[in-house]
Scaffold this motif. Structure first.
Motif, mmCIF file in Angstrom:
data_model
loop_
_atom_site.group_PDB
_atom_site.id
_atom_site.type_symbol
_atom_site.label_atom_id
_atom_site.label_comp_id
_atom_site.label_asym_id
_atom_site.label_seq_id
_atom_site.Cartn_x
_atom_site.Cartn_y
_atom_site.Cartn_z
ATOM 1 N N CYS A 184 7.068 59.070 -16.633
ATOM 2 C CA CYS A 184 6.870 57.983 -17.604
ATOM 3 C C CYS A 184 5.573 58.166 -18.230
ATOM 4 O O CYS A 184 5.288 57.766 -19.339
ATOM 5 C CB CYS A 184 6.654 56.567 -16.826
ATOM 6 S SG CYS A 184 5.271 56.640 -15.707
ATOM 7 N N LYS A 186 2.338 57.892 -16.979
ATOM 8 C CA LYS A 186 1.422 57.233 -16.639
ATOM 9 C C LYS A 186 0.107 58.192 -16.025
ATOM 10 O O LYS A 186 -0.827 57.885 -16.358
ATOM 11 C CB LYS A 186 1.833 56.244 -15.677
ATOM 12 C CG LYS A 186 0.835 55.194 -14.969
ATOM 13 C CD LYS A 186 0.032 54.313 -16.139
ATOM 14 C CE LYS A 186 -0.827 53.321 -15.760
ATOM 15 N NZ LYS A 186 -1.444 52.478 -16.558
ATOM 16 N N CYS A 187 0.646 59.214 -15.110
ATOM 17 C CA CYS A 187 -0.191 59.867 -14.485
ATOM 18 C C CYS A 187 -1.154 60.669 -15.641
ATOM 19 O O CYS A 187 -2.240 61.040 -15.398
ATOM 20 C CB CYS A 187 0.585 60.901 -13.782
ATOM 21 S SG CYS A 187 1.807 61.873 -14.272
ATOM 22 N N SER A 189 -1.763 59.901 -18.456
ATOM 23 C CA SER A 189 -2.763 58.820 -19.454
ATOM 24 C C SER A 189 -4.027 58.561 -18.532
ATOM 25 O O SER A 189 -4.944 58.287 -19.220
ATOM 26 C CB SER A 189 -1.791 57.668 -19.773
ATOM 27 O OG SER A 189 -1.588 56.795 -18.717
ATOM 28 N N VAL A 190 -3.856 58.466 -17.202
ATOM 29 C CA VAL A 190 -4.891 58.165 -16.398
ATOM 30 C C VAL A 190 -5.991 59.321 -15.913
ATOM 31 O O VAL A 190 -6.967 58.988 -15.673
ATOM 32 C CB VAL A 190 -4.342 57.119 -15.347
ATOM 33 C CG1 VAL A 190 -3.645 56.039 -15.798
ATOM 34 C CG2 VAL A 190 -3.668 58.001 -14.195
ATOM 35 N N CYS A 216 -4.060 59.887 -10.437
ATOM 36 C CA CYS A 216 -2.731 59.839 -10.708
ATOM 37 C C CYS A 216 -1.816 59.227 -9.776
ATOM 38 O O CYS A 216 -0.742 58.570 -9.935
ATOM 39 C CB CYS A 216 -2.205 61.088 -10.897
ATOM 40 S SG CYS A 216 -2.662 62.282 -9.713
ATOM 41 N N ALA A 219 -2.051 55.438 -9.623
ATOM 42 C CA ALA A 219 -1.582 54.593 -10.877
ATOM 43 C C ALA A 219 0.218 54.814 -10.926
ATOM 44 O O ALA A 219 0.663 54.048 -11.732
ATOM 45 C CB ALA A 219 -2.203 55.045 -12.109
ATOM 46 N N CYS A 220 0.692 55.472 -10.071
ATOM 47 C CA CYS A 220 2.160 55.842 -10.334
ATOM 48 C C CYS A 220 2.977 54.765 -9.859
ATOM 49 O O CYS A 220 2.847 54.172 -8.853
ATOM 50 C CB CYS A 220 2.399 57.115 -9.412
ATOM 51 S SG CYS A 220 4.233 57.525 -9.568
ATOM 52 N N PRO A 221 3.643 54.214 -11.096
ATOM 53 C CA PRO A 221 4.643 52.960 -10.756
ATOM 54 C C PRO A 221 5.608 53.198 -9.532
ATOM 55 O O PRO A 221 6.122 52.234 -9.107
ATOM 56 C CB PRO A 221 4.830 52.424 -11.929
ATOM 57 C CG PRO A 221 5.053 53.852 -12.843
ATOM 58 C CD PRO A 221 3.814 54.550 -12.353
#
Length: 253
Positions: A184, A186-187, A189-190, A216, A219-221
């Motif tokens: 996705c 997310k990792c 981006s953070v 990371c 934050a990982c959903p």
């Protein structure tokens, strides 16, 4: 209460930000937060009555990225409070290092604190902290800092630590992504250092850039980002004895 305080923080897993916000709640009506972990964003300059700088402790030192981002600021004699937040083990040279960095940027450090938060790798260590007991003591400290500022006291703050500082934390591994990863992004981006990228449908991590901040993982959903199991097990064994230990916050005025 002060009218405006600025909280500059680096908080990959949230504990440092939480501790900083509790302190600011006790000293100011309004709080402006500045995330030092945001990549490619100029650090906003302070214009409030007080600057609070909160940094996590990595292996007894502050992360190098904190010093790098703070170098974008000019204190011009503004008053500052420094907070180092650690995972119930030890903070060693981190507070002295942070204070030196902040002073070098022209700020006047009026108070400092070493606060405990849940460990970013071994989550059973310091679990749930800062908790209600911490909150009470942090707010009491904020009240004392406010009193000191109202008295106009400019006394210098002496904090523990040694210089030259101890060697910084060095880990030859990085977090990894499980097959359940949905890529996705997310990792990527953070990650505060830009160590993670998507390449050929694979999450690639640059070991030279990774500072093992765990942003990371946090934050990982999909909970698909983890430390390599051997390292996770080793860290939990090393820190296991601290599960039943409650370090108390330390305050310096």
């Amino acid at each position: 209460m002060l009218n405006m305080t600025e909280l500059y923080y680096f908080s990959p897993t949230g504990g440092t930000k939480k501790a900083g916000e509790i302190f600011c709640e006790g000293i100011s009506k309004n709080v402006k937060t500045v995330d030092l972990g945001l990549r490619d964003k100029v650090v906003e300059k302070p214009n409030g009555e007080l600057v609070v700088v909160a940094a996590p402790v990595f292996g007894g030192r502050i992360p190098s990225i904190v010093a790098e981002r703070l170098n974008e600021l000019e204190g011009s004699g503004r008053k500052a409070v420094t907070l180092v937040v650690y995972g119930n083990r030890a903070y060693e040279d981190a507070m002295l290092e942070l204070n030196n960095v902040v002073k070098e940027r022209g700020f006047q450090v009026v108070a400092s604190a070493a606060l405990v938060a849940q460990h970013s790798i071994a989550s059973e260590v310091g679990k749930g902290r800062p908790d209600d007991q911490d909150r009470k003591s942090i707010l009491e400290f904020a009240g004392k800092v406010l009193e000191k500022m109202e008295r106009g006291s400019d006394g210098s703050v002496k904090v523990p630590g040694n210089y030259p500082y101890k060697n910084g934390m060095s880990m030859p591994v990085t977090p990894i992504s499980l097959p359940s990863c949905k890529q996705c992004g997310k990792c990527t981006s953070v990650c505060p250092t830009g160590a993670i990228r998507l390449e050929n449908n694979t999450v690639v991590t640059d070991a030279e850039k990774c500072i093992l901040c765990m942003a990371c993982v946090s934050a990982c959903p999909e909970q698909a980002r983890i430390l390599p199991p051997p390292l996770q097990e080793k860290m939990e064994q090393m820190l296991g004895a601290l599960k039943s230990v409650r370090r108390e916050n330390e305050y310096f005025l």
